[in-house]
Design an enzyme around this catalytic site. Structure first.
Site, PDB file in Angstrom:
ATOM      1  N   TYR A 153       4.919  16.100   3.486  1.00 27.75           N
ATOM      2  CA  TYR A 153       4.532  17.365   2.857  1.00 27.75           C
ATOM      3  C   TYR A 153       5.639  17.856   1.918  1.00 27.75           C
ATOM      4  O   TYR A 153       5.373  18.293   0.791  1.00 27.75           O
ATOM      5  CB  TYR A 153       4.260  18.390   3.959  1.00 27.75           C
ATOM      6  CG  TYR A 153       3.684  19.696   3.502  1.00 27.75           C
ATOM      7  CD1 TYR A 153       2.344  19.807   3.149  1.00 27.75           C
ATOM      8  CD2 TYR A 153       4.468  20.844   3.456  1.00 27.75           C
ATOM      9  CE1 TYR A 153       1.803  21.016   2.747  1.00 27.75           C
ATOM     10  CE2 TYR A 153       3.931  22.063   3.060  1.00 27.75           C
ATOM     11  CZ  TYR A 153       2.604  22.142   2.704  1.00 27.75           C
ATOM     12  OH  TYR A 153       2.068  23.344   2.311  1.00 27.75           O
ATOM     13  N   LYS A 157       5.293  18.399  -2.137  1.00 29.05           N
ATOM     14  CA  LYS A 157       5.505  19.694  -2.780  1.00 29.05           C
ATOM     15  C   LYS A 157       6.694  19.668  -3.730  1.00 29.05           C
ATOM     16  O   LYS A 157       6.668  20.317  -4.789  1.00 29.05           O
ATOM     17  CB  LYS A 157       5.692  20.775  -1.706  1.00 29.05           C
ATOM     18  CG  LYS A 157       4.441  21.053  -0.881  1.00 29.05           C
ATOM     19  CD  LYS A 157       3.262  21.481  -1.731  1.00 29.05           C
ATOM     20  CE  LYS A 157       2.133  22.057  -0.888  1.00 29.05           C
ATOM     21  NZ  LYS A 157       0.961  22.459  -1.704  1.00 29.05           N
TER      22      LYS A 157
END
Length: 243
Positions: A153, A157
Site C-alpha cells: 500500500y 501511494k
C-alpha cells in the site's frame, strides 16, 4: 448531465472517502460520474445523496484495473470531458513483507497505480484539447512515511505521489492542474481490525478524520481559489505526519 454545470468523475465512489467527495462536489455545483466496481446498492445510495444536492449522477460500474472496460465505459461520455477527475479507487491487503503473497502485492499496486493510469490516460487527451481540467489523486500518509505491514500500500501511494508531480509538470501549459491529497487515519472501513485506541494516541489532534474532511480539501483544489496550485501533496492527517 447538464450543459451548464461542470462534471466530475470520482472513482471508487460508492463508499468512504470517494462517496464523501462525490457528494461534496455535487454540493459545489458539479454533476457526477460515479464509478464503482460492484456494490450497486451502495452506489445507488450515494447517487441519491448527489441528486439531493441538485446534481445529476451517472453510475459507471467498471474495474479501474481493466483498461478495456475503462475505455468502453468512458469513451461514449467524453465528447465533453469532465472538468475534474478524482482518482480515489483503492484498497489495502495488509501483511508483513516477508509473508506477503503475490496477489496481495500485485492487486494493491494494480488498483492504485494501474487504475490511475487507465482512467487518467483515457481522459487526459480530451482535457488537453479543452485546455482545462483538474486531476486529484487520493494518496495516503502511508505513501509519505511507510507503515509496517503495508509495504504494498505504501509503495502504491508513494508511486501515486510521484506520478502526480510528473504529470503536473507535463500538462501545466494546458491549464490542467494535478495535485494529490494524502489522508491519514480516516473513519472508514479500512480501520476495521486495527487497534484504534492505540492509534488515536499517536494523532496529535486525538481523533480520526472524517471522510468529509478529506472531501473539503478536494473541494478547494477543484475551486477557482486553487488556480495557481499544481504538483503538490496536501496532508489531511490530524498532525500525525508533517513534512
Amino acid at each position: 448531465m447538464s450543459d451548464s454545470r461542470p462534471t466530475a468523475l470520482v472513482t471508487g465512489a460508492s463508499k468512504g472517502i470517494g462517496a464523501a467527495i462525490a457528494v461534496q462536489l455535487a454540493q459545489d455545483g458539479f454533476d457526477i460520474f460515479l464509478n464503482y466496481r460492484s456494490d450497486h446498492n451502495q452506489a445507488e445510495r450515494v447517487a441519491e445523496q448527489v441528486k439531493a444536492a441538485g446534481a445529476s449522477c451517472a453510475l459507471l460500474p467498471f474495474d479501474v484495473t481493466d483498461g478495456e472496460a475503462v475505455e468502453a465505459q468512458l469513451a461514449p461520455l467524453l465528447d465533453t470531458p469532465p472538468f475534474v477527475l478524482v482518482n480515489n479507487a483503492g484498497f489495502a491487503a495488509d501483511s508483513l513483507f516477508g509473508m506477503m503473497d503475490d496477489t496481495s502485492w500485485t492487486s494493491v499496486i494494480d488498483v492504485h497505480l494501474n487504475g490511475f493510469f487507465n482512467v487518467t490516460r483515457t481522459l487526459l487527451p480530451r482535457m488537453m484539447r479543452k485546455r482545462k481540467g483538474r486531476i486529484i489523486n487520493i494518496a495516503s500518509t502511508a505513501g509519505q512515511t511507510g507503515n509496517p505491514g503495508q509495504a504494498n500500500y505504501s509503495a502504491a501511494k508513494a508511486g501515486l505521489i510521484g506520478a502526480t508531480k510528473s504529470l503536473a509538470v507535463e500538462v501545466a501549459k494546458r491549464n490542467i492542474l494535478v495535485n494529490a491529497v494524502a489522508p491519514g487515519f480516516i473513519e472508514t472501513e479500512m480501520l476495521e481490525g486495527l487497534p484504534v485506541d492505540e492509534i488515536k494516541k499517536r494523532v496529535p489532534l486525538g481523533r480520526f478524520g472524517k471522510p468529509e474532511e478529506v472531501a473539503y480539501m478536494v473541494s478547494f483544489l477543484c475551486s477557482d481559489k486553487a488556480q495557481y496550485i499544481t504538483g503538490q501533496t496536501f496532508s489531511v492527517n490530524g498532525g500525525i505526519f508533517t513534512s
